[in-house]
Design a protein around this motif. Sequence first.
Motif, PDB file in Angstrom:
ATOM      1  N   ALA A 275      13.130  68.993 -24.721  1.00 58.82           N
ATOM      2  CA  ALA A 275      12.652  67.653 -24.380  1.00 58.82           C
ATOM      3  C   ALA A 275      13.381  67.078 -23.167  1.00 58.82           C
ATOM      4  N   GLY A 276      12.656  66.228 -22.422  1.00 59.62           N
ATOM      5  CA  GLY A 276      13.237  65.531 -21.283  1.00 59.62           C
ATOM      6  C   GLY A 276      13.423  64.063 -21.579  1.00 59.62           C
ATOM      7  N   PRO A 277      14.161  63.344 -20.723  1.00 62.20           N
ATOM      8  CA  PRO A 277      14.399  61.906 -20.927  1.00 62.20           C
ATOM      9  C   PRO A 277      13.090  61.145 -21.102  1.00 62.20           C
ATOM     10  N   GLY A 278      13.098  60.201 -22.057  1.00 59.30           N
ATOM     11  CA  GLY A 278      11.916  59.395 -22.320  1.00 59.30           C
ATOM     12  C   GLY A 278      11.016  59.956 -23.397  1.00 59.30           C
ATOM     13  N   SER A 279      11.209  61.220 -23.774  1.00 66.63           N
ATOM     14  CA  SER A 279      10.400  61.837 -24.818  1.00 66.63           C
ATOM     15  C   SER A 279      10.856  61.366 -26.192  1.00 66.63           C
ATOM     16  N   LYS A 280       9.932  61.318 -27.141  1.00 63.27           N
ATOM     17  CA  LYS A 280      10.267  60.914 -28.506  1.00 63.27           C
ATOM     18  C   LYS A 280      11.231  61.896 -29.168  1.00 63.27           C
ATOM     19  N   THR A 281      11.197  63.154 -28.728  1.00 67.78           N
ATOM     20  CA  THR A 281      12.051  64.172 -29.332  1.00 67.78           C
ATOM     21  C   THR A 281      13.359  64.369 -28.570  1.00 67.78           C
ATOM     22  N   TYR A 282      13.573  63.594 -27.519  1.00 68.15           N
ATOM     23  CA  TYR A 282      14.778  63.708 -26.710  1.00 68.15           C
ATOM     24  C   TYR A 282      15.969  63.146 -27.483  1.00 68.15           C
ATOM     25  N   GLY A 283      17.057  63.900 -27.511  1.00 70.52           N
ATOM     26  CA  GLY A 283      18.227  63.459 -28.262  1.00 70.52           C
ATOM     27  C   GLY A 283      19.447  64.280 -27.913  1.00 70.52           C
ATOM     28  N   VAL A 284      20.409  64.297 -28.811  1.00 69.40           N
ATOM     29  CA  VAL A 284      21.677  64.987 -28.561  1.00 69.40           C
ATOM     30  C   VAL A 284      21.482  66.454 -28.180  1.00 69.40           C
ATOM     31  N   PRO A 285      20.672  67.245 -28.927  1.00 66.88           N
ATOM     32  CA  PRO A 285      20.492  68.642 -28.527  1.00 66.88           C
ATOM     33  C   PRO A 285      19.927  68.780 -27.112  1.00 66.88           C
ATOM     34  N   SER A 286      18.975  67.918 -26.767  1.00 63.90           N
ATOM     35  CA  SER A 286      18.352  67.987 -25.444  1.00 63.90           C
ATOM     36  C   SER A 286      19.375  67.781 -24.337  1.00 63.90           C
ATOM     37  N   VAL A 287      20.201  66.734 -24.472  1.00 64.89           N
ATOM     38  CA  VAL A 287      21.137  66.375 -23.409  1.00 64.89           C
ATOM     39  C   VAL A 287      22.272  67.394 -23.307  1.00 64.89           C
ATOM     40  N   LYS A 288      22.818  67.804 -24.443  1.00 64.75           N
ATOM     41  CA  LYS A 288      23.928  68.755 -24.400  1.00 64.75           C
ATOM     42  C   LYS A 288      23.472  70.111 -23.874  1.00 64.75           C
TER      43      LYS A 288
ATOM     44  N   VAL B 111      30.272  60.599 -24.980  1.00 65.97           N
ATOM     45  CA  VAL B 111      29.361  59.519 -24.612  1.00 65.97           C
ATOM     46  C   VAL B 111      27.975  59.776 -25.207  1.00 65.97           C
ATOM     47  N   ILE B 112      27.516  61.008 -25.119  1.00 65.03           N
ATOM     48  CA  ILE B 112      26.200  61.367 -25.655  1.00 65.03           C
ATOM     49  C   ILE B 112      26.140  61.098 -27.154  1.00 65.03           C
ATOM     50  N   ASP B 113      27.167  61.541 -27.874  1.00 61.77           N
ATOM     51  CA  ASP B 113      27.199  61.340 -29.330  1.00 61.77           C
ATOM     52  C   ASP B 113      27.150  59.853 -29.673  1.00 61.77           C
ATOM     53  N   ALA B 114      27.912  59.052 -28.940  1.00 63.14           N
ATOM     54  CA  ALA B 114      27.947  57.614 -29.216  1.00 63.14           C
ATOM     55  C   ALA B 114      26.611  56.954 -28.904  1.00 63.14           C
ATOM     56  N   ALA B 115      25.984  57.356 -27.819  1.00 64.31           N
ATOM     57  CA  ALA B 115      24.725  56.734 -27.401  1.00 64.31           C
ATOM     58  C   ALA B 115      23.612  56.984 -28.404  1.00 64.31           C
ATOM     59  N   PHE B 116      23.590  58.175 -28.992  1.00 65.64           N
ATOM     60  CA  PHE B 116      22.494  58.512 -29.898  1.00 65.64           C
ATOM     61  C   PHE B 116      22.826  58.251 -31.371  1.00 65.64           C
ATOM     62  N   ALA B 117      24.078  57.925 -31.652  1.00 67.74           N
ATOM     63  CA  ALA B 117      24.424  57.581 -33.030  1.00 67.74           C
ATOM     64  C   ALA B 117      23.713  56.305 -33.463  1.00 67.74           C
ATOM     65  N   GLN B 118      23.449  55.455 -32.495  1.00 68.39           N
ATOM     66  CA  GLN B 118      22.714  54.204 -32.746  1.00 68.39           C
ATOM     67  C   GLN B 118      21.648  54.066 -31.659  1.00 68.39           C
ATOM     68  N   ARG B 119      20.704  54.994 -31.659  1.00 64.78           N
ATOM     69  CA  ARG B 119      19.801  55.128 -30.532  1.00 64.78           C
ATOM     70  C   ARG B 119      18.870  53.932 -30.342  1.00 64.78           C
TER      71      ARG B 119
END
Length: 312
Positions: A188-201, A250-258
């Motif tokens: 997934a890319g940014p803005g997608s509903k499935t975009y999250g920690v796995p995508s960014v890392k 930073v990624i973990d913190a951002a998506f912990a409370q997405r």
Amino acid sequence: MTEPTPPAPAAAPGTDRGSAPGTGSVAAPAPLMGASDIRRLAEEIGVRPTKTLGQNFVIDGNTIRRIVAAADVQPDETVLEVGPGLGSLTLGLLDAARSVVAVEIDPVLAAKLPATVSKWRPQAADNFHLVLADAMKVTELPVEPTALVANLPYNVAVPVVLHLLQRFPSLRHGLVMVQDEVADRLAAGPGSKTYGVPSVKAAWYSSMRKAGVIGMNVFWPAPKIHSGLVAFTRREPPVTAATREQVFAVIDAAFAQRRKTLRAALAGWAGSAAEAERCLRAAGVDPTARGEVLDITAFSRIAEAHTRPERL
């Protein structure tokens, strides 16, 4: 459909298997294990696939060939395979690559693999290397791998992929088969509903794309959901003064409370909402945005801003 037991040895991996010398005729593809072969082999060693280890063995030769073709393995490559199981995909990889390094956590399955390779691919037996280990903990391999091709257990797919990409920078590309939903997340890319920690890392290490969907009936036992193929190509991480660990925090913190704004979601990570806002503005990121719209480069800028004290 039952495939035949192995006939005479096929050509060695990396050689021309398209025609017999001097005849110009097309040679038959090397045999692969079918459903009856897999079940017979499992019965022989007393193995029943377990949900604990996420074992679903591929029993369809055409699916094996599809995976190997989609992985674009070259004849001079060493392929890292995780969870080879009974060896059905291993045989296809040995046909395409110079060598295969297989990491298997189950000692019973691992003990049988060399004999299976010797029976079905005797000419490639010396090109097969077995490592009895947990792929999440493996730190060294007998041969440096250039490609990762694996049917990964659904429950550990993402951490395994991230660990291997981090630990083995020689991995230039690969193809993994995972739960279809996980495949969507990885690609997934940014803005997608499935975009999250796995995508960014995953994007820290490589570019990933969805490469297909695999049905349920090509496995034994058949899972209750489809599998997805994800192809990746290694790339350099973003240029940043922050470490990978700092960026991932930073990624973990951002998506912990997405659902929260980044100013609120990163308050705990930064030490305060005010410091989070400072870092965001220094990184050129709107503090009212959410993590799901940022790419890996933006997260790297935020982490880097946090490493620099505010200039008075």
